[in-house]
Design an enzyme around this catalytic site. Structure first.
Site, PDB file in Angstrom:
ATOM      1  N   LYS A  59     -76.254  78.293  39.079  1.00 20.25           N
ATOM      2  CA  LYS A  59     -74.986  78.724  38.491  1.00 20.25           C
ATOM      3  C   LYS A  59     -74.453  77.656  37.532  1.00 20.25           C
ATOM      4  CE  LYS A  59     -75.919  81.998  41.376  1.00 20.25           C
ATOM      5  NZ  LYS A  59     -75.355  82.114  42.707  1.00 20.25           N
ATOM      6  N   ASP A 114     -70.208  75.108  50.625  1.00 19.84           N
ATOM      7  CA  ASP A 114     -70.890  75.605  49.435  1.00 19.84           C
ATOM      8  C   ASP A 114     -69.885  75.460  48.289  1.00 19.84           C
ATOM      9  OD1 ASP A 114     -71.899  77.174  47.374  1.00 19.84           O
ATOM     10  OD2 ASP A 114     -72.795  78.648  48.732  1.00 19.84           O
ATOM     11  N   TYR A 157     -70.879  83.524  50.775  1.00 14.50           N
ATOM     12  CA  TYR A 157     -71.847  84.156  49.872  1.00 14.50           C
ATOM     13  C   TYR A 157     -72.742  85.115  50.681  1.00 14.50           C
ATOM     14  CZ  TYR A 157     -75.933  84.553  46.877  1.00 14.50           C
ATOM     15  OH  TYR A 157     -76.976  85.039  46.132  1.00 14.50           O
ATOM     16  N   ARG A 173     -93.247  67.747  47.695  1.00 13.31           N
ATOM     17  CA  ARG A 173     -92.601  68.306  48.887  1.00 13.31           C
ATOM     18  C   ARG A 173     -91.991  67.240  49.795  1.00 13.31           C
ATOM     19  NH1 ARG A 173     -94.677  69.146  53.411  1.00 13.31           N
ATOM     20  NH2 ARG A 173     -96.812  69.171  52.655  1.00 13.31           N
TER      21      ARG A 173
HETATM   22  C1  LIG Z   1     -75.880  82.279  43.964  1.00 15.40           C
HETATM   23  C2  LIG Z   1     -75.213  81.635  45.116  1.00 15.40           C
HETATM   24  C3  LIG Z   1     -75.965  81.140  46.188  1.00 15.40           C
HETATM   25  C4  LIG Z   1     -77.466  81.297  46.290  1.00 15.40           C
HETATM   26  O1  LIG Z   1     -78.103  80.571  45.307  1.00 15.40           O
HETATM   27  P1  LIG Z   1     -79.610  80.933  44.782  1.00 15.40           P
HETATM   28  O2  LIG Z   1     -79.831  79.856  43.768  1.00 15.40           O
HETATM   29  O3  LIG Z   1     -79.537  82.316  44.231  1.00 15.40           O
HETATM   30  O4  LIG Z   1     -80.502  80.848  45.958  1.00 15.40           O
HETATM   31  C5  LIG Z   1     -75.284  80.495  47.212  1.00 15.40           C
HETATM   32  N1  LIG Z   1     -73.949  80.373  47.194  1.00 15.40           N
HETATM   33  C6  LIG Z   1     -73.193  80.851  46.188  1.00 15.40           C
HETATM   34  C7  LIG Z   1     -71.728  80.662  46.224  1.00 15.40           C
HETATM   35  C8  LIG Z   1     -73.788  81.495  45.110  1.00 15.40           C
HETATM   36  O5  LIG Z   1     -73.039  81.973  44.128  1.00 15.40           O
END
Ligand SMILES: *Cc1c(COP(=O)(O)O)cnc(C)c1O
Length: 376
Positions: free
Chosen positions: A193, A168, A97, A43
């Site tokens: 992803k 992001d 998102y 952590r």
């Molecule tokens: C899936 C996603 C998230 C969140 O990610 P998790 O791993 O599900 O917490 C944030 N931003 C975008 C663009 C996403 O596609």
């Protein structure tokens, strides 16, 4: 090193005892502390597996340092909470998102953090900034309409005002877009992803300067969203093929976008790589490839396109994205189902809109699957 080489070699931990080519999996949560400057602890985000994978993604994004988290949302929420506090203001994109959008609307009030939403263009973001604004959170391309924002323009404005910028970069991946080079302060990814890429793990990452990393790490120690050694290892393994995967996904997506755009059963295709797309020229100036995500609308009545989804044999109706297999979803029924129909229409998410996450299969097989379903 160039990206393909960084994917394979950057950050790897060479075990001196065996000299194996891969980073070993260090499962310890207790590490002897005598004669060490820093105490290792999961952590504290400083174990060997966390460190190795962070260094690889840092190399790919051109970042000084970073922190790997147990989900994309852990990376995003920890980053924003470490940069904004009570009495301050955050500007966010309308089209962020859904989880990030809900994080703001559900929790900022209780922290006394004020916020406004802006449309997906740099002028709207700049107009939304107040004297108390401390953070701007953006995405480009956006989900599910693939809206493109001029990242350099937002970064330049924010720098001139001392506002921290967070992007992001999940949809573009580090292969197609590197926002730190445009003056963005923090890049976050849902590693679930493209970075993970096989729809079999959940993680997130925040990448920035050494100074901001320490600020985020302080909050991260409190919130505790650290990633375990085995998933760090899986992520590191996946990253070795990141460029190969994303280049194939981007090439497949362009072929499919062109196919759909020419099809009489399709009303509209959203893909930054199509010359007629609204954000195409800005995308060209800030992306080295247009990515594996696209969305499209079917002709005909505007109901949910479930019958079409049932006709697909190869492409799976599923949420999430970025994996080697092609997935399709109807945002009005999935990611955006909690937003009212009226609000969805205002943003431009019609009931018949479909979002495609293109995988690494043969493009002709994918096109055949879509073609047969469109005909039926
Ligand atoms: C899936 C996603 C998230 C969140 O990610 P998790 O791993 O599900 O917490 C944030 N931003 C975008 C663009 C996403 O596609």
């Amino acid at each position: 090193m160039r990206k393909e080489t960084q994917c394979v070699h950057a950050g790897k931990y060479r075990d001196q005892a065996t000299r194996g080519t891969n980073t070993p999996i260090f499962t310890s949560s207790a590490f002897e502390y005598l004669d060490r400057e820093e105490t290792l602890y999961p952590r504290y985000y400083n174990t060997p597996n966390q460190d190795a994978v962070v260094r690889k993604v840092c190399a790919l994004e051109g970042a000084e340092s970073g922190i790997v988290f147990s989900s994309g949302m852990a990376a995003i929420s920890t980053t924003v909470l470490s940069l904004a506090q009570c009495g301050e203001h955050v500007v966010m994109l309308d089209e962020l998102y859904g989880g990030t959008h809900a994080f703001a609307t559900d929790t900022f009030d209780r922290f006394g953090i004020r916020y406004s939403f802006a449309a997906t263009d740099a002028d709207s973001v700049i107009r939304a900034a107040l004297p108390e604004t401390k953070v701007i959170v953006i995405e480009s391309p956006t989900n599910p309409l693939l809206g493109i924002l001029d990242i350099r323009q937002v970064a330049e404005f924010a720098r001139s005002r001392g506002i921290a910028t967070v992007i992001d970069n999940t949809f573009a991946s580090p292969v197609n877009q590197n926002p730190i080079g445009f003056g963005i302060d923090v890049v976050v990814h849902s590693g679930t992803k493209y970075l993970g890429g096989h729809s079999d793990l959940c993680c997130g990452i925040a990448l920035t300067s050494a100074a901001l990393t320490e600020r985020i790490r302080r909050m991260a120690r409190h919130l505790g969203g650290s990633l375990n050694a085995i998933t760090c290892y899986l992520l590191e393994r996946s990253l070795k093929t990141l460029v190969l995967r994303v280049e194939k996904q981007s090439a497949n997506a362009l072929r499919i976008a062109e196919f759909l755009a020419a099809h009489s059963a399709v009303r509209k295709v959203n893909y930054p790589g199509l010359p007629g797309f609204k954000g195409h020229s800005i995308a060209r100036s800030q992306m080295s490839g247009f990515g594996g995500m696209l969305s499209f609308e079917l002709n005909g009545d505007s109901g949910f396109p479930t019958p079409f989804l049932r006709c697909l044999k190869l492409i799976t109706p599923a949420v999430s994205l970025g994996g080697v297999e092609t997935l399709i979803c109807c945002p009005a029924q999935t990611s955006h189902s909690k937003i009212s129909a009226e609000e969805r229409r205002r943003i431009g998410i019609n009931d018949s809109l479909l979002r495609l996450s293109v995988g690494i299969e043969d493009a002709d097989d994918l096109i055949e699957d879509l073609d047969k379903a469109l005909k039926r």
